[in-house]
Enzyme design. Structure first.
Site, PDB file in Angstrom:
ATOM      1  N   TYR A   1       0.812  -1.216   0.000  1.00 35.19           N
ATOM      2  CA  TYR A   1       0.000   0.000   0.000  1.00 35.19           C
ATOM      3  C   TYR A   1       0.847   1.268   0.000  1.00 35.19           C
ATOM      4  CZ  TYR A   1      -4.022  -2.981   1.156  1.00 35.19           C
ATOM      5  OH  TYR A   1      -5.013  -3.935   1.133  1.00 35.19           O
TER       6      TYR A   1
ATOM      7  N   ASP B   1     -10.680  -8.867   7.751  1.00 41.95           N
ATOM      8  CA  ASP B   1     -12.072  -8.705   7.341  1.00 41.95           C
ATOM      9  C   ASP B   1     -12.785 -10.054   7.296  1.00 41.95           C
ATOM     10  OD1 ASP B   1     -11.927  -6.004   7.208  1.00 41.95           O
ATOM     11  OD2 ASP B   1     -12.137  -5.824   5.041  1.00 41.95           O
TER      12      ASP B   1
ATOM     13  N   ASP C   1      -5.160  -7.017   5.792  1.00 37.33           N
ATOM     14  CA  ASP C   1      -6.401  -6.369   5.372  1.00 37.33           C
ATOM     15  C   ASP C   1      -7.446  -7.423   5.022  1.00 37.33           C
ATOM     16  OD1 ASP C   1      -8.204  -4.445   4.637  1.00 37.33           O
ATOM     17  OD2 ASP C   1      -7.041  -3.668   2.953  1.00 37.33           O
TER      18      ASP C   1
ATOM     19  N   ASP D   1      -2.851 -17.879   2.009  1.00 40.84           N
ATOM     20  CA  ASP D   1      -4.060 -18.447   1.408  1.00 40.84           C
ATOM     21  C   ASP D   1      -4.541 -19.660   2.207  1.00 40.84           C
ATOM     22  OD1 ASP D   1      -1.744 -19.770   0.627  1.00 40.84           O
ATOM     23  OD2 ASP D   1      -2.440 -20.207  -1.402  1.00 40.84           O
TER      24      ASP D   1
ATOM     25  N   LYS E   1       3.422 -15.307   1.980  1.00 38.19           N
ATOM     26  CA  LYS E   1       3.467 -16.157   0.783  1.00 38.19           C
ATOM     27  C   LYS E   1       4.920 -16.396   0.399  1.00 38.19           C
ATOM     28  CE  LYS E   1       0.685 -17.397  -1.842  1.00 38.19           C
ATOM     29  NZ  LYS E   1       0.150 -18.779  -2.014  1.00 38.19           N
TER      30      LYS E   1
END
Length: 368
Positions: free
Chosen positions: A142, A254, A250, A226, A193
């Site tokens: 970001y 959520d 993020d 994942d 990852k």
């Protein structure tokens, strides 16, 4: 010792309504527990833009740097959709996070027994759930450079974002996660990852370094992000503290939020380096948005904002018993079947208003 200091920024939409209920809780502690806070209040987001033409005035930013903690309601709304990106309400929140250097975002996902039926997962999967996701908040994709959209040489365009992390950026958020784990179940799962991203390899190596050199007493595991998402919806109670980068945090936080059944229940904290008095730079806010569609109707659920104040009691002011009191009062009220509109099932009960929910929590704390 001076009184602990708070800057309250109610913001937009339902922000002022839910913050009013927090003020009741703050006043209750002053009247009943001899705990007095020095409270200042100012504008942020759309409210600040309407008054000053910017989503956060410089004077407000300076005040946020001086106080022990900032408590924010919500920012944004359709009224501001057409503003230039640089002055949108959300930029005020982002400026607070950036200039206060709030690098560790704490997102608890706790499922109260009385609300287990509201989760999209089976009751036995989420009942008693209590996990903490620690998200790195000030670096990663970001914020990395280069970034942008540019023309290519073939008549199309190219969008570029850069995932970038340094050793210290990873180590400091890892330390925050290990410290939290020591006060909870003493387990940390780090997610990245590393199988496809060099930044993921660095993340795994640096988190492991912090563990091996500073926190060998805490159990550490690693998981691809994942796979972590899959495990969150398969059996979330296997986790205690999860630490991850900005992008994955993020997404995962959520996803974890919806395990609890309602965004109106979820608080958050964003913490930075310790100040001279030993307290961390800190911003506390509910996870929910400004909900302009119900602003002013008395339907907003104030619990997430009240629980955000409880997090401030716990992490900024080291008032563990007082934090437990607030959280226990919330749980007791829910167990009594008291509900705002967002928490109603199909039992035909009438919802309570924002103010009535706040009053019920005060009563459960011991009343006036």
């Amino acid at each position: 010792m001076p009184n602990p200091s708070l800057l309250i920024l109610p913001g937009d939409g339902i922000g002022p309504e839910v913050m009013t209920e927090v003020r009741k809780v703050i006043d209750w502690f002053g009247a009943n527990k001899n705990v007095t806070f020095d409270v200042a209040e100012d504008l942020v987001g759309g409210a600040a833009y309407d008054e000053h033409g910017v989503p956060l005035h410089d004077d407000t930013m300076a005040m946020a740097q001086k106080v022990d903690a900032v408590l924010l309601g919500a920012v944004g709304g359709p009224k501001y959709d057409d503003l230039d990106f640089s002055v949108k309400p959300e930029r005020g929140l982002l400026r607070l996070r950036k200039e206060m250097d709030l690098f560790a975002n704490l997102r608890p996902a706790q499922c109260f027994d009385a609300l287990a039926d509201f989760s999209s997962l089976k009751k036995d999967v989420v009942s008693g759930l209590d996990i903490m996701i620690v998200r790195e908040l000030t670096s990663g994709i970001y914020f990395g450079e280069p970034r942008g959209i540019q023309d290519d040489n073939e008549g199309g365009r190219v969008g570029v974002n850069t995932q970038r992390y340094t050793t210290e950026e990873i180590r400091r958020v890892a330390r925050a996660a290990f410290e939290l784990a020591r006060k909870r179940g003493n387990r940390v799962c780090s997610m990245e990852k590393a199988n496809v991203m060099e930044s993921g390899i660095l993340w795994r190596e640096e988190v492991q370094w912090v563990h091996d050199h500073e926190y060998q007493d805490v159990e550490l595991s690693h998981m691809y992000a994942d796979a972590g998402a899959m495990q969150l919806v398969r059996w979330p109670k296997q986790f205690d503290v999860i630490v991850t980068d900005n992008l994955f945090g993020d997404l995962l936080s959520d996803a974890a939020a919806m395990l609890t059944g309602s965004l109106g229940m979820l608080p958050s904290a964003s913490l930075g380096k310790p100040m001279e008095n030993g307290r961390p730079k800190a911003l506390y806010e509910p996870v929910h948005g400004s909900a302009p569609d119900i602003a002013g109707t008395g339907k907003a659920n104030p619990i997430a904002c009240i629980l955000s104040f409880a997090m401030a009691l716990r992490y900024s002011f080291d008032m563990q018993d007082h934090a437990d009191l607030v959280e226990g009062a919330v749980e007791a009220v829910l167990a009594q079947g008291i509900r705002t509109a967002d928490l109603l099932g199909e039992d035909g009960k009438s919802p309570v208003s924002t103010s009535e929910m706040g009053d019920a929590i005060i009563a459960a704390m011991g009343g006036s």
